[in-house]
Design an enzyme around this catalytic site. Structure first.
Site, mmCIF file in Angstrom:
data_model
loop_
_atom_site.group_PDB
_atom_site.id
_atom_site.type_symbol
_atom_site.label_atom_id
_atom_site.label_comp_id
_atom_site.label_asym_id
_atom_site.label_seq_id
_atom_site.Cartn_x
_atom_site.Cartn_y
_atom_site.Cartn_z
ATOM 1 N N CYS A 182 -13.989 -1.654 6.464
ATOM 2 C CA CYS A 182 -13.065 -0.966 5.546
ATOM 3 C C CYS A 182 -13.776 -0.165 4.455
ATOM 4 C CB CYS A 182 -12.119 -1.975 4.905
ATOM 5 S SG CYS A 182 -11.145 -2.873 6.118
ATOM 6 N N ARG A 233 -1.528 6.653 9.832
ATOM 7 C CA ARG A 233 -1.694 6.094 8.473
ATOM 8 C C ARG A 233 -1.787 7.190 7.414
ATOM 9 N NH1 ARG A 233 -3.794 0.876 8.245
ATOM 10 N NH2 ARG A 233 -2.983 -0.366 9.957
ATOM 11 N N CYS A 247 -8.030 -10.808 1.317
ATOM 12 C CA CYS A 247 -8.119 -10.366 2.709
ATOM 13 C C CYS A 247 -8.282 -11.572 3.639
ATOM 14 C CB CYS A 247 -9.299 -9.411 2.899
ATOM 15 S SG CYS A 247 -9.416 -8.917 4.622
ATOM 16 N N LYS A 294 -5.727 7.222 12.366
ATOM 17 C CA LYS A 294 -6.122 7.774 11.066
ATOM 18 C C LYS A 294 -6.548 9.230 11.162
ATOM 19 C CE LYS A 294 -7.530 3.326 9.218
ATOM 20 N NZ LYS A 294 -8.634 2.519 8.659
ATOM 21 N N LYS A 348 -3.438 1.336 14.945
ATOM 22 C CA LYS A 348 -3.414 2.277 13.827
ATOM 23 C C LYS A 348 -4.061 3.607 14.222
ATOM 24 C CE LYS A 348 -6.165 -0.643 11.467
ATOM 25 N NZ LYS A 348 -7.093 -1.240 10.499
ATOM 26 N N CYS A 371 -15.350 -3.097 -0.014
ATOM 27 C CA CYS A 371 -13.961 -3.352 0.396
ATOM 28 C C CYS A 371 -13.384 -4.498 -0.436
ATOM 29 C CB CYS A 371 -13.915 -3.706 1.876
ATOM 30 S SG CYS A 371 -14.508 -5.378 2.218
ATOM 31 N N CYS A 424 -16.601 -8.284 6.162
ATOM 32 C CA CYS A 424 -16.555 -8.605 7.600
ATOM 33 C C CYS A 424 -16.863 -7.327 8.372
ATOM 34 C CB CYS A 424 -15.186 -9.195 7.964
ATOM 35 S SG CYS A 424 -13.923 -7.972 8.352
ATOM 36 N N ARG A 473 0.865 -1.196 0.000
ATOM 37 C CA ARG A 473 0.000 0.000 0.000
ATOM 38 C C ARG A 473 0.895 1.238 0.000
ATOM 39 N NH1 ARG A 473 -3.741 -0.052 5.104
ATOM 40 N NH2 ARG A 473 -4.914 -1.627 3.983
HETATM 41 FE FE1 SRM Z 1 -9.122 -1.892 6.459
HETATM 42 C C1 SRM Z 1 -7.806 -4.500 8.146
HETATM 43 C C2 SRM Z 1 -8.312 -3.282 3.539
HETATM 44 C C3 SRM Z 1 -9.851 1.023 4.925
HETATM 45 C C4 SRM Z 1 -10.854 -0.861 9.238
HETATM 46 N N1 SRM Z 1 -8.145 -3.571 5.948
HETATM 47 C C5 SRM Z 1 -7.636 -4.504 6.790
HETATM 48 C C6 SRM Z 1 -6.795 -5.540 6.029
HETATM 49 C C7 SRM Z 1 -5.393 -5.057 6.026
HETATM 50 C C8 SRM Z 1 -6.931 -6.992 6.513
HETATM 51 C C9 SRM Z 1 -5.926 -7.514 7.496
HETATM 52 O O1 SRM Z 1 -5.735 -6.919 8.566
HETATM 53 O O2 SRM Z 1 -5.347 -8.557 7.200
HETATM 54 C C10 SRM Z 1 -7.449 -5.416 4.623
HETATM 55 C C11 SRM Z 1 -6.572 -5.796 3.443
HETATM 56 C C12 SRM Z 1 -7.407 -6.379 2.341
HETATM 57 C C13 SRM Z 1 -6.675 -6.586 1.086
HETATM 58 O O3 SRM Z 1 -6.538 -7.756 0.661
HETATM 59 O O4 SRM Z 1 -6.272 -5.613 0.465
HETATM 60 C C14 SRM Z 1 -7.985 -4.002 4.674
HETATM 61 N N2 SRM Z 1 -8.981 -1.224 4.602
HETATM 62 C C15 SRM Z 1 -8.708 -1.987 3.512
HETATM 63 C C16 SRM Z 1 -8.920 -1.207 2.235
HETATM 64 C C17 SRM Z 1 -7.948 -1.583 1.110
HETATM 65 C C18 SRM Z 1 -10.375 -1.402 1.772
HETATM 66 C C19 SRM Z 1 -10.668 -0.962 0.357
HETATM 67 O O5 SRM Z 1 -11.216 -1.800 -0.368
HETATM 68 O O6 SRM Z 1 -10.381 0.172 -0.007
HETATM 69 C C20 SRM Z 1 -8.773 0.220 2.783
HETATM 70 C C21 SRM Z 1 -7.339 0.678 2.775
HETATM 71 C C22 SRM Z 1 -7.200 2.033 3.335
HETATM 72 C C23 SRM Z 1 -5.849 2.635 3.203
HETATM 73 O O7 SRM Z 1 -5.496 2.983 2.087
HETATM 74 O O8 SRM Z 1 -5.165 2.797 4.218
HETATM 75 C C24 SRM Z 1 -9.233 0.028 4.209
HETATM 76 N N3 SRM Z 1 -10.096 -0.173 7.008
HETATM 77 C C25 SRM Z 1 -10.382 0.861 6.183
HETATM 78 C C26 SRM Z 1 -11.356 1.715 6.788
HETATM 79 C C27 SRM Z 1 -11.990 2.944 6.149
HETATM 80 C C28 SRM Z 1 -11.286 4.228 6.475
HETATM 81 O O9 SRM Z 1 -10.221 4.220 7.081
HETATM 82 O O10 SRM Z 1 -11.827 5.261 6.100
HETATM 83 C C29 SRM Z 1 -11.661 1.173 8.027
HETATM 84 C C30 SRM Z 1 -12.738 1.691 9.016
HETATM 85 C C31 SRM Z 1 -12.284 2.886 9.762
HETATM 86 C C32 SRM Z 1 -11.467 2.483 10.952
HETATM 87 O O11 SRM Z 1 -10.255 2.367 10.826
HETATM 88 O O12 SRM Z 1 -12.069 2.250 12.003
HETATM 89 C C33 SRM Z 1 -10.852 -0.007 8.155
HETATM 90 N N4 SRM Z 1 -9.255 -2.533 8.385
HETATM 91 C C34 SRM Z 1 -10.062 -2.003 9.339
HETATM 92 C C35 SRM Z 1 -9.986 -2.832 10.521
HETATM 93 C C36 SRM Z 1 -10.742 -2.600 11.848
HETATM 94 C C37 SRM Z 1 -9.938 -1.764 12.758
HETATM 95 C C38 SRM Z 1 -10.549 -1.662 14.130
HETATM 96 O O13 SRM Z 1 -10.460 -0.602 14.723
HETATM 97 O O14 SRM Z 1 -11.088 -2.635 14.630
HETATM 98 C C39 SRM Z 1 -9.110 -3.897 10.201
HETATM 99 C C40 SRM Z 1 -8.686 -5.065 11.120
HETATM 100 C C41 SRM Z 1 -7.605 -4.691 12.049
HETATM 101 O O15 SRM Z 1 -7.009 -3.626 12.000
HETATM 102 O O16 SRM Z 1 -7.328 -5.559 12.905
HETATM 103 C C42 SRM Z 1 -8.677 -3.678 8.847
HETATM 104 FE FE1 SF4 Z 2 -11.120 -7.453 4.785
HETATM 105 FE FE2 SF4 Z 2 -13.092 -7.055 6.459
HETATM 106 FE FE3 SF4 Z 2 -11.628 -5.007 5.640
HETATM 107 FE FE4 SF4 Z 2 -13.275 -6.146 3.969
HETATM 108 S S1 SF4 Z 2 -13.884 -5.085 5.853
HETATM 109 S S2 SF4 Z 2 -11.150 -5.633 3.544
HETATM 110 S S3 SF4 Z 2 -13.221 -8.255 4.583
HETATM 111 S S4 SF4 Z 2 -10.920 -6.669 6.870
#
Ligand code: SRM
Ligand code: SF4
Length: 547
Positions: free
Chosen positions: A470, A130, A427, A200, A198, A421, A466, A61
């Protein structure tokens, strides 16, 4: 963290040719370098049956504050994607780029290649600040560039001081002398422990909330008076991740802390919110370690007091502002300087050539003209920007020849404002499909919308595989949250501007049930809605969910 400045045993892991994986401890470390170890989940069974290890690869990323790159950088990105990854250029919901499927032996060449075009992946993942996101649309405000510069400054301020990235990936001379290392890598922000989780930051420019500012640990809302940026309202404690069945976890929108004036004070306040989270955040349970939980534990008043103490100044009362939109404005628009920009619809943020449209080839042709900058949006779309009047025709011709204008114009209103997402196949946390499924679900939903005369209604519909959120499904009018393969919780009642979270309406339903529910809901909405009422507002007024 005993990581030797984020170096761990990465060098050894990379040289181990017996496995496509890196050592377990290094798997956590590489996140700080902007990547995740993944495997192709579609092929797990087949690989296991053949007694082969899973097909490991890496997702990289980019750190791209404000989502900006030049046309030249985009050409580089295109080539790197082709040479080292699956080839799909994936725009994320935080306006940066991910490449998937990079084999271990290709990781270093990929990072090196990005470095030649002045792009890096430092801190794009991991327990650090981030990618800093910023309102993407240059049209909306003459102060956009000024605010955009804040995204870069905040990103710089949040970079770890470790030189590990440069040594491991870019072959820079290692700092062998312990004293020198201690000196150079002394990190007042992260110290030797980084953050509990993390962190943000987002910057919104009202009236547009395309960044979903309240979904961030820290949201900055630009306040403009007499055409001048005077400062920012700060909203803290947003975050959407939750875990099914764990009531201690919950999505939360940011709470308003107050207004901060001027650049120096703004940067100081951002820094000190991060240090509060560093010092008070929960380090024993990662599920409860985001700033939202720290803030709820401390209470907003105590948090504000602590912030003011650390800053050495008081926050003012928040200034009034309005948000009217989160969706992108597609097509041609002119900005305040008379430059043109064109917003391209990119379904689920995937820039690729498929049977419908050769988007990837078209974007390369546009980039090669050298007359366009690229800006990625938090709605996973792409803005071709800063186009001079004299160059507009040339760009328009490429867009027309490749069918990009028709592709953007002809997509339906719901499809154009939808977000999904990544989920399967990369993922590791996915329970259900999202980006591979939502487009086909929308194809089935569109006739239902048309049946009820709602085909032009820009209802926001977001899906995740899930509950981690995201694709920000909890902030949508209709949210689908994956529970198991082919099954989703259906959430209703978010607003269109990002001020209100939705609530669960139905649990664990499959596609036939989703289509039936939506048919009934849209029928009620088209019959009973008040003038100008959005679907989300209607769901709340009709008490379909209790907010
Ligand atoms: Fe996310 C984890 C993809 C935005 C909340 N996110 C992941 C992981 C890295 C899975 C992992 O931990 O193994 C995913 C990778 C999937 C893949 O194969 O690419 C993933 N998140 C994404 C992306 C690529 C979704 C998309 O389709 O665009 C976004 C990348 C953002 C970036 O460029 O940095 C993405 N993730 C978000 C957002 C939206 C936002 O930030 O506006 C959220 C919700 C806001 C937040 O952070 O609360 C988000 N991602 C999570 C979480 C839950 C965090 C938590 O507080 O519980 C996880 C799981 C974790 O961190 O343990 C996670
Ligand atoms: Fe993966 Fe869940 Fe984030 Fe979708 S919402 S990219 S399934 S961690």
């Amino acid at each position: 963290m005993a990581s030797d400045g984020l170096r761990g045993t990465l060098k050894e892991s990379l040289h181990d040719e017996l496995t496509g994986a890196v050592r377990e401890d290094d798997q956590a470390l590489i996140k700080f370098h902007g990547m995740y170890q993944q495997d192709d989940r579609d092929r797990r069974e087949e690989r296991s049956a053949k007694k082969l290890e899973w097909l490991y690869s890496y997702m990289l990323r980019l750190r791209l504050p404000g989502g900006f790159m030049t046309g030249e950088q985009y050409v580089g990105l295109h080539n790197i994607a082709g040479e080292h990854s699956t080839g799909v250029i994936k725009i994320t919901t935080r306006q940066t780029i991910q490449l998937h499927g990079i084999l271990k032996s290709h990781v270093k060449p990929t990072i090196k290649a990005f470095n030649t075009i002045h792009l890096d992946s430092i801190s794009a993942c991991g327990d650090v600040n981030r990618n800093v996101i910023c309102a993407a649309h240059p049209k909306f405000s003459p102060i956009h560039e000024e605010i955009f510069a804040y995204a870069d400054k905040i990103s710089q301020m949040g970079l770890p001081k470790s030189k590990g990235y440069y040594e491991i990936w870019l072959d820079e001379k290692p700092l062998l002398d312990t004293k020198e290392k201690e000196e150079v890598e002394k990190d007042p922000l992260y110290q030797n422990r980084y953050l509990p989780r993390k962190f943000k930051v987002a910057i919104a420019i009202p009236p547009n909330n395309d960044v979903d500012v309240f979904a961030n640990d820290l949201g900055l809302i630009a306040i403009v008076e007499n055409d001048k940026l005077i400062g920012f309202n700060l909203a803290a404690g947003g975050g959407l991740g939750a875990t099914h069945g764990n009531a201690q976890t919950y999505p939360r929108l940011g709470s308003m802390l107050g207004f901060v004036r001027g650049e120096q004070n703004t940067l100081k306040a951002v820094l000190e919110v991060i240090t509060i989270q560093r010092d008070y955040g929960n380090r024993s349970d990662r599920k409860l370690s985001r700033l939202k939980y720290t803030l709820d534990k401390m209470g907003i008043e105590a948090f504000r007091e602590e912030l003011e103490k650390r800053c050495g100044f008081k926050l003012e009362e928040p200034k009034p502002f309005t948000f009217t939109r989160r969706a992108d404005d597609y097509g041609w628009h002119k900005n305040h300087e008379g430059k043109w920009y064109y917003t391209v619809f990119v379904e689920s943020g995937r820039i690729t050539d498929d049977e419908k449209v050769a988007l990837k080839t078209a974007m390369l042709e546009v980039a090669k003209t050298g007359k366009v900058n690229f800006r990625f949006t938090c709605n996973q779309n792409l803005i071709l920007s800063d186009i001079a009047q004299k160059d507009k025709k040339e760009i328009e011709k490429i867009l027309e020849d490749f069918g990009i204008i028709a592709h953007t114009d002809n997509a339906g209103a719901v499809r154009k404002s939808a977000i999904a997402c990544v989920a399967f196949n990369t993922c590791s946390l996915a329970l259900a499909e999202a980006q591979r499924y939502l487009p086909s679900l929308i194809t089935k939903i569109e006739p239902i919308l048309a049946k009820h005369g709602l085909e032009n209604d820009e209802i926001s519909m977001r899906m995740t595989g899930c509950p981690n959120g995201c694709g920000r499904p909890y902030a949508a009018e209709i949210g689908f949250v994956g529970t198991a393969y082919g099954r989703y919780n259906l959430h209703l009642g978010g607003d269109r501007e990002g001020f209100r979270l939705n609530k669960k309406y139905k649990e664990n339903i499959d596609e036939p049930a989703i289509l039936k529910e939506l048919d009934e809901l849209f029928e009620k909405y088209s019959r009973n809605r008040q003038s100008g009422e959005t679907f989300g507002d209607f769901a709340v007024r009709e008490k379909l969910v209790t907010i």
